[in-house]
Design a protein around this motif. Structure first.
Motif, PDB file in Angstrom:
ATOM      1  N   TYR A  20      14.661   4.370   2.853  1.00 58.06           N
ATOM      2  CA  TYR A  20      13.408   4.083   1.985  1.00 58.06           C
ATOM      3  C   TYR A  20      12.521   5.162   2.275  1.00 58.06           C
ATOM      4  CZ  TYR A  20      12.008   3.958   7.139  1.00 58.06           C
ATOM      5  OH  TYR A  20      11.512   4.482   8.274  1.00 58.06           O
ATOM      6  N   THR A  21      11.513   5.149   1.273  1.00 56.83           N
ATOM      7  CA  THR A  21      10.249   6.008   1.006  1.00 56.83           C
ATOM      8  C   THR A  21       9.016   5.168   1.008  1.00 56.83           C
ATOM      9  OG1 THR A  21      10.620   5.721  -1.463  1.00 56.83           O
ATOM     10  CG2 THR A  21      11.583   7.636  -0.347  1.00 56.83           C
ATOM     11  N   VAL A  22       8.040   5.736   1.676  1.00 57.77           N
ATOM     12  CA  VAL A  22       6.845   4.941   1.801  1.00 57.77           C
ATOM     13  C   VAL A  22       5.722   5.535   0.545  1.00 57.77           C
ATOM     14  CG1 VAL A  22       4.916   4.490   3.438  1.00 57.77           C
ATOM     15  CG2 VAL A  22       7.207   4.852   4.423  1.00 57.77           C
ATOM     16  N   ARG A  23       5.158   4.503   0.299  1.00 57.95           N
ATOM     17  CA  ARG A  23       4.195   4.953  -0.886  1.00 57.95           C
ATOM     18  C   ARG A  23       3.126   4.065  -0.719  1.00 57.95           C
ATOM     19  NH1 ARG A  23       8.835   4.351  -3.821  1.00 57.95           N
ATOM     20  NH2 ARG A  23       9.346   6.186  -4.988  1.00 57.95           N
ATOM     21  N   ARG A  24       1.709   4.336  -1.305  1.00 58.83           N
ATOM     22  CA  ARG A  24       0.366   3.723  -1.239  1.00 58.83           C
ATOM     23  C   ARG A  24       0.126   3.017  -2.558  1.00 58.83           C
ATOM     24  NH1 ARG A  24      -3.419   7.024   2.810  1.00 58.83           N
ATOM     25  NH2 ARG A  24      -2.012   7.013   4.767  1.00 58.83           N
ATOM     26  N   GLY A  25      -0.537   1.924  -2.448  1.00 60.45           N
ATOM     27  CA  GLY A  25      -0.829   1.465  -3.920  1.00 60.45           C
ATOM     28  C   GLY A  25      -2.186   0.292  -3.628  1.00 60.45           C
ATOM     29  N   THR A  26      -2.671  -0.025  -4.891  1.00 60.90           N
ATOM     30  CA  THR A  26      -3.614  -1.282  -4.757  1.00 60.90           C
ATOM     31  C   THR A  26      -2.894  -2.460  -5.355  1.00 60.90           C
ATOM     32  OG1 THR A  26      -5.225   0.247  -5.190  1.00 60.90           O
ATOM     33  CG2 THR A  26      -5.924  -1.907  -5.705  1.00 60.90           C
ATOM     34  N   VAL A  27      -3.136  -3.587  -4.917  1.00 61.91           N
ATOM     35  CA  VAL A  27      -2.393  -4.813  -5.380  1.00 61.91           C
ATOM     36  C   VAL A  27      -3.429  -5.267  -6.547  1.00 61.91           C
ATOM     37  CG1 VAL A  27      -2.120  -7.413  -4.608  1.00 61.91           C
ATOM     38  CG2 VAL A  27      -1.974  -5.411  -2.971  1.00 61.91           C
ATOM     39  N   VAL A  28      -2.904  -5.694  -7.766  1.00 61.07           N
ATOM     40  CA  VAL A  28      -3.584  -6.067  -8.845  1.00 61.07           C
ATOM     41  C   VAL A  28      -3.321  -7.380  -9.359  1.00 61.07           C
ATOM     42  CG1 VAL A  28      -3.620  -3.516  -9.575  1.00 61.07           C
ATOM     43  CG2 VAL A  28      -1.663  -4.898 -10.368  1.00 61.07           C
ATOM     44  N   SER A  29      -2.126  -8.087  -8.771  1.00 63.75           N
ATOM     45  CA  SER A  29      -1.777  -9.336  -9.059  1.00 63.75           C
ATOM     46  C   SER A  29      -1.166 -10.317  -7.779  1.00 63.75           C
ATOM     47  CB  SER A  29      -0.853  -9.361 -10.384  1.00 63.75           C
ATOM     48  OG  SER A  29      -0.369 -10.489 -10.724  1.00 63.75           O
ATOM     49  N   VAL A  30      -1.695 -11.169  -7.629  1.00 67.42           N
ATOM     50  CA  VAL A  30      -1.405 -12.081  -6.511  1.00 67.42           C
ATOM     51  C   VAL A  30      -1.535 -13.592  -7.020  1.00 67.42           C
ATOM     52  CG1 VAL A  30      -1.751 -12.792  -4.215  1.00 67.42           C
ATOM     53  CG2 VAL A  30      -2.342 -10.551  -4.932  1.00 67.42           C
ATOM     54  N   GLY A  31      -0.453 -14.426  -6.421  1.00 64.29           N
ATOM     55  CA  GLY A  31      -0.426 -15.739  -6.855  1.00 64.29           C
ATOM     56  C   GLY A  31       0.540 -16.112  -7.854  1.00 64.29           C
ATOM     57  N   LYS A  32       1.102 -15.282  -8.738  1.00 66.60           N
ATOM     58  CA  LYS A  32       1.657 -15.672  -9.949  1.00 66.60           C
ATOM     59  C   LYS A  32       3.410 -15.763  -9.543  1.00 66.60           C
ATOM     60  CE  LYS A  32      -1.341 -13.582 -13.382  1.00 66.60           C
ATOM     61  NZ  LYS A  32      -1.551 -12.622 -14.289  1.00 66.60           N
ATOM     62  N   MET A  33       3.635 -15.223  -8.433  1.00 71.69           N
ATOM     63  CA  MET A  33       4.853 -15.233  -8.065  1.00 71.69           C
ATOM     64  C   MET A  33       5.210 -15.788  -6.631  1.00 71.69           C
ATOM     65  SD  MET A  33       6.189 -11.878  -9.871  1.00 71.69           S
ATOM     66  CE  MET A  33       4.809 -11.031  -9.512  1.00 71.69           C
ATOM     67  N   GLU A  34       6.011 -16.207  -5.988  1.00 70.80           N
ATOM     68  CA  GLU A  34       6.285 -16.746  -4.731  1.00 70.80           C
ATOM     69  C   GLU A  34       6.799 -15.575  -3.834  1.00 70.80           C
ATOM     70  OE1 GLU A  34       6.039 -19.197  -1.589  1.00 70.80           O
ATOM     71  OE2 GLU A  34       5.497 -19.583  -3.477  1.00 70.80           O
ATOM     72  N   ARG A  35       5.640 -15.315  -2.881  1.00 74.55           N
ATOM     73  CA  ARG A  35       5.969 -14.108  -1.813  1.00 74.55           C
ATOM     74  C   ARG A  35       6.249 -12.677  -2.548  1.00 74.55           C
ATOM     75  NH1 ARG A  35       8.986 -18.338   0.180  1.00 74.55           N
ATOM     76  NH2 ARG A  35      11.062 -17.599  -0.480  1.00 74.55           N
ATOM     77  N   THR A  36       5.728 -12.418  -3.821  1.00 77.18           N
ATOM     78  CA  THR A  36       5.786 -11.276  -4.495  1.00 77.18           C
ATOM     79  C   THR A  36       4.469 -10.932  -5.121  1.00 77.18           C
ATOM     80  OG1 THR A  36       7.986 -11.851  -4.993  1.00 77.18           O
ATOM     81  CG2 THR A  36       7.019  -9.963  -6.313  1.00 77.18           C
ATOM     82  N   VAL A  37       3.868  -9.604  -5.066  1.00 81.45           N
ATOM     83  CA  VAL A  37       2.750  -9.391  -5.812  1.00 81.45           C
ATOM     84  C   VAL A  37       3.281  -8.005  -6.481  1.00 81.45           C
ATOM     85  CG1 VAL A  37       1.208 -10.045  -3.904  1.00 81.45           C
ATOM     86  CG2 VAL A  37       2.170  -7.720  -3.535  1.00 81.45           C
TER      87      VAL A  37
END
Length: 257
Positions: A104-121
């Motif tokens: 695995y590789t670790v990255r950083r980001g900003t959440v832009v969409s929540v709630g449209k999929m189950e347990r996925t952003v």
């Protein structure tokens, strides 16, 4: 060839022309001087290169002989680090299921969409890309589908996510931690699952799957089902463990006698 002999051969080659044309003496023409000095300098460079190659070959041979002499002193019989009471055979109940280990590789980001999929952003990762033609770095935005097992992320959160075991065809990353929450405080949200918790849940799901498979085969009347798949490397490790265990048992019996 030595520089002196090379110069003498060149002078002998130019002597007939000097006899035919006495006005153009060989030793006084500047063109011949430059040619002679270029020949001498070239031959001296060749001799220097030959000397350097011979010195390098002698140094490499000396180092290799020293290493070969030191190797028998450094080599020692390997000690058996496998404990005698360890049983990793597939028949033992303590044997873990054969789960694949994903890098695995670790990255950083900003959440832009929540709630449209189950347990996925949906997360946007900002990074730079190097252009080989222009020889310059350019900023780029890459969108990832990140798994959120406990629905603990909100839109606008700055998170740290990593790759690993795929959840589906498009979801191949999972959240590691929340760096900067947006809106709701972290204490008011469900806690983010750690890597150890995810691995334990994955192993429990695999064990439950094997139990269901065995139950179905028993209900159909086929007796015991097929055992868990054991790869080549793990099979070799298990065979080595069995051999070590037998050797230890024999040693114990000999000591008792």
């Amino acid at each position: 060839m030595q520089p002196g002999t090379l110069l003498r051969t060149s002078l002998s080659a130019f002597r007939p022309s000097s006899l035919l044309f006495p006005s153009t003496a060989v030793s006084t023409t500047p063109a011949f001087r430059s040619a002679g000095w270029s020949i001498i300098s070239g031959s001296s460079q060749i001799t220097r290169r030959a000397n350097s190659t011979t010195t390098t070959t002698t140094t490499t041979t000396s180092t290799t002989t020293e290493q070969q002499q030191q190797q028998p002193e450094q080599q020692s019989p390997p000690s058996s680090t496998i404990p005698p009471n360890l049983d990793l055979s597939p028949d033992s109940p303590a044997a873990p299921p054969s789960l694949r280990k994903y890098p695995y590789t670790v990255r950083r980001g900003t959440v832009v969409s929540v709630g449209k999929m189950e347990r996925t952003v949906r997360v946007v990762h900002r990074h730079t890309v190097w252009d080989d033609h222009i020889r310059k770095s350019y900023p780029k935005l890459t969108t990832y589908m990140v798994s959120d097992p406990r629905n603990s992320l909100r839109e606008g959160d700055v998170i740290e996510f990593s790759s690993g075991a795929p959840k589906s065809r498009r979801v191949r990353h999972v959240v590691e931690r929340i760096i900067a929450p947006f809106g709701t405080a972290i204490e008011d949200r469900p806690p983010v699952m750690t890597r150890e918790e995810r691995e334990a849940e994955r192993a429990a799901k695999r064990i439950a799957k094997l139990q269901r498979r065995e139950q179905r085969r028993i209900e159909k009347g086929k007796g015991e089902g097929v055992k868990d798949h054991v790869g080549r490397i793990r099979r070799l490790v298990l065979e080595r463990v069995r051999e070590e265990k037998k050797k230890n048992e024999k040693q114990v019996e000999v000591e008792k006698e």
